[in-house]
Scaffold this motif. Sequence first.
Motif, PDB file in Angstrom:
ATOM      1  N   LEU A   1      71.273  54.004  40.815  1.00 31.54           N
ATOM      2  CA  LEU A   1      70.763  55.127  41.607  1.00 31.54           C
ATOM      3  C   LEU A   1      70.537  54.793  43.081  1.00 31.54           C
ATOM      4  O   LEU A   1      70.912  55.588  43.956  1.00 31.54           O
ATOM      5  N   PRO A   2      69.921  53.667  43.439  1.00 30.24           N
ATOM      6  CA  PRO A   2      69.734  53.400  44.877  1.00 30.24           C
ATOM      7  C   PRO A   2      71.028  53.206  45.646  1.00 30.24           C
ATOM      8  O   PRO A   2      71.020  53.251  46.884  1.00 30.24           O
ATOM      9  N   GLN A   3      72.155  52.997  44.940  1.00 36.34           N
ATOM     10  CA  GLN A   3      73.428  52.774  45.623  1.00 36.34           C
ATOM     11  C   GLN A   3      74.178  54.071  45.928  1.00 36.34           C
ATOM     12  O   GLN A   3      75.216  54.034  46.600  1.00 36.34           O
ATOM     13  N   LEU A   4      73.659  55.206  45.456  1.00 37.07           N
ATOM     14  CA  LEU A   4      74.408  56.452  45.604  1.00 37.07           C
ATOM     15  C   LEU A   4      74.400  56.971  47.035  1.00 37.07           C
ATOM     16  O   LEU A   4      75.327  57.673  47.448  1.00 37.07           O
ATOM     17  N   PHE A   5      73.374  56.658  47.787  1.00 34.23           N
ATOM     18  CA  PHE A   5      73.288  57.132  49.174  1.00 34.23           C
ATOM     19  C   PHE A   5      73.790  56.025  50.086  1.00 34.23           C
ATOM     20  O   PHE A   5      73.144  54.988  50.252  1.00 34.23           O
TER      21      PHE A   5
END
Length: 301
Positions: free
Chosen positions: A167-171
């Motif tokens: 999840l933290p890599q999506l942005f």
Amino acid sequence: MTAATVAPAPPRERAGTREPGTPGRRGIALLPTAALVLGAVYCIVPTLWILIAATKSPAHLFSTATYVPSLDDGLVRNIRELSAYHGGIFWRWMFNSFLYAFVGGVLASAVSAATGYALAKYEFAGRTALFNVILAGVLLPQIVLAIPQYLLLSHAGLNDSYLGVILPQLFNPYGIYLCRIYAAAAVEDSLLEAGRIDGAGEFRLFRSVGLRLMTPGLITVFLLQFIVIWNNFLLPFVMVADDSKFPLTVGLYSMLRHGAAEASLYSLVITGTLLSVLPVIALFLSLQRYWRIDLVTGAVR
């Protein structure tokens, strides 16, 4: 009697000046080439060392010359021992790294494409300010974000999970920047207006027109994000405690820590490092043919 015409003497060459093409000019022109060669050597030497060291057994790793490879079956033995280490957990780490990098790369590319397309093709209040805030995210180091991300995901019950790493890599601020620039250059407003006249909705325009024309840029964004996630160490190190969910970076680091007490693990860590580079090289070579800045090709398609 007429005086003989005397040709004027050529002007004296000033001290310290040389004509074009002289050895001094050629020497200056060779400086960028020499800098590139030094940079290439700086990048190749560590890779060459890993390739040679992976062929050596633990007994030969520190007892033979550094850049002399072993001619026996050291590499095969190291791979066999690495595969047997803790029930083959290395290949579990390899699968985890591929899962994190592939899923995170695809989803991050989709988010970057949608955001960049919207910033490039729609006029709305605060668009410039929003884009500047996104660009400011490029300047934030990951170590600043690791603890807040861990606290937020722990509060949501996602720590020590695959989603907690993905999840933290999506942005991806840099990916959004690239997609905005590429959408502004590749997606013509006239094509979108023609689609609206034909009755196409905005989502269909984005899916059928925008994504098709942005494909070369999206492949670049995916590859860059894949490599970033594949090499990421800090976030999974903070987020994951179960060693069966480690990526290669954290797993090899844990092996290296155990290697301080067991020297035979150094050869396995080096062999694992060599194997971890191969998927990235294969992906780069397979996607290289899609790297083109040919906007006309995309428009024709």
